[in-house]
Design an enzyme around this catalytic site. Sequence first.
Site, PDB file in Angstrom:
ATOM      1  N   CYS A  18       0.430  -1.034  -0.220  1.00 36.44           N
ATOM      2  CA  CYS A  18      -0.006  -0.025   0.245  1.00 36.44           C
ATOM      3  C   CYS A  18       0.712   1.251  -0.018  1.00 36.44           C
ATOM      4  CB  CYS A  18      -0.676  -0.482   1.133  1.00 36.44           C
ATOM      5  SG  CYS A  18      -1.616   1.467   1.310  1.00 36.44           S
TER       6      CYS A  18
ATOM      7  N   CYS B 203       0.011   3.875   2.699  1.00 35.91           N
ATOM      8  CA  CYS B 203       0.761   3.350   4.141  1.00 35.91           C
ATOM      9  C   CYS B 203       2.254   4.021   4.194  1.00 35.91           C
ATOM     10  CB  CYS B 203       0.625   1.723   3.885  1.00 35.91           C
ATOM     11  SG  CYS B 203      -0.958   1.231   4.187  1.00 35.91           S
TER      12      CYS B 203
END
Length: 100
Positions: free
Chosen positions: A25, A28
């Site tokens: 991600c 993230c």
Amino acid sequence: MAQTSFQDLINGEKPVLIDFFATWCGPCHAYSPILKQLKEELGDGMRLVKIDVDRNPEITEKLGVQAMPTTMIFHRGELKFRAAGVQSPQTLKDELAKLS
């Protein structure tokens, strides 16, 4: 050594900020330094826990985490804050300040 259960983790007196993330991600990865700096600023005033959603599907599913990153703040076993996406340091500080 006994593994700490999720309930034990969130039941403490200190607020627990949980970052649900995935290694694949992009947001993230951008969020991680924000959380690290927040922890450095607040020190022992809070606990930071990172949970990899791919390695912990049971807790991820139980809590209904569908977007990454998802931030949750627990205090004394209760969910006090939940938001999907990258949160600003000020938002997180404000939420944690409500608990002290």
